[in-house]
Design a protein around this motif. Sequence first.
Motif, short mmCIF file in Angstrom:
data_model
loop_
_atom_site.label_atom_id
_atom_site.label_comp_id
_atom_site.label_asym_id
_atom_site.label_seq_id
_atom_site.Cartn_x
_atom_site.Cartn_y
_atom_site.Cartn_z
N MET A 1 0.84 -1.18 0.00
CA MET A 1 0.00 0.00 0.00
C MET A 1 0.89 1.24 0.00
N HIS A 2 0.42 2.26 -0.69
CA HIS A 2 1.14 3.53 -0.74
C HIS A 2 0.44 4.53 0.17
N VAL A 3 1.23 5.27 0.94
CA VAL A 3 0.71 6.30 1.83
C VAL A 3 1.49 7.59 1.61
N THR A 4 0.77 8.67 1.38
CA THR A 4 1.39 9.99 1.34
C THR A 4 1.27 10.58 2.74
N ILE A 5 2.39 11.00 3.27
CA ILE A 5 2.42 11.64 4.58
C ILE A 5 2.71 13.12 4.35
N ILE A 6 1.82 13.95 4.83
CA ILE A 6 2.02 15.39 4.76
C ILE A 6 2.37 15.84 6.16
N GLY A 7 3.51 16.49 6.30
CA GLY A 7 3.95 16.92 7.61
C GLY A 7 5.21 17.75 7.53
N LEU A 10 10.25 18.87 11.18
CA LEU A 10 10.38 19.52 12.48
C LEU A 10 9.33 19.02 13.49
N CYS A 11 8.43 18.17 13.05
CA CYS A 11 7.32 17.68 13.87
C CYS A 11 7.62 16.27 14.37
N ALA A 12 7.67 16.10 15.67
CA ALA A 12 7.98 14.79 16.25
C ALA A 12 6.94 13.73 15.86
N ASP A 13 5.68 14.11 15.78
CA ASP A 13 4.64 13.14 15.40
C ASP A 13 4.80 12.68 13.96
N THR A 14 5.20 13.60 13.09
CA THR A 14 5.45 13.25 11.70
C THR A 14 6.62 12.27 11.59
N THR A 61 -4.04 24.12 15.97
CA THR A 61 -2.93 23.27 15.53
C THR A 61 -2.96 23.14 14.00
N LEU A 62 -1.89 22.59 13.45
CA LEU A 62 -1.76 22.49 12.00
C LEU A 62 -2.54 21.34 11.38
N GLY A 63 -2.66 20.24 12.12
CA GLY A 63 -3.31 19.07 11.53
C GLY A 63 -2.31 18.20 10.79
N ILE A 64 -1.10 18.10 11.33
CA ILE A 64 -0.09 17.21 10.77
C ILE A 64 0.40 16.27 11.85
N PRO A 65 0.78 15.08 11.47
CA PRO A 65 0.82 14.57 10.11
C PRO A 65 -0.57 14.25 9.59
#
Length: 85
Positions: A1-7, A10-14, A61-65
Amino acid sequence: MHVTIIGSHLCADTLYAINVLAARKVDITFQNLSASLADLKAYLALRESSSLFDGPKANGTLGIPCFILEDGFTTLELEEVLVRL
């Protein structure tokens, strides 16, 4: 499966999400908002047009990742991605 991660790198959660998915050998595309104005612009358009981001916007908050699966499913929750793998 392919997943695009937007983040952001600099974000620890990303970074955590990238590592978890990479360890599971998931095919990942990372859109780094801190490094690409084009990716940032596309993300802002998504964020402004989707009710998925109502909570993050209300909380300031930004909503990332943000995760977009190859079938178009979009979520802010890594656990939802892991269930669908």
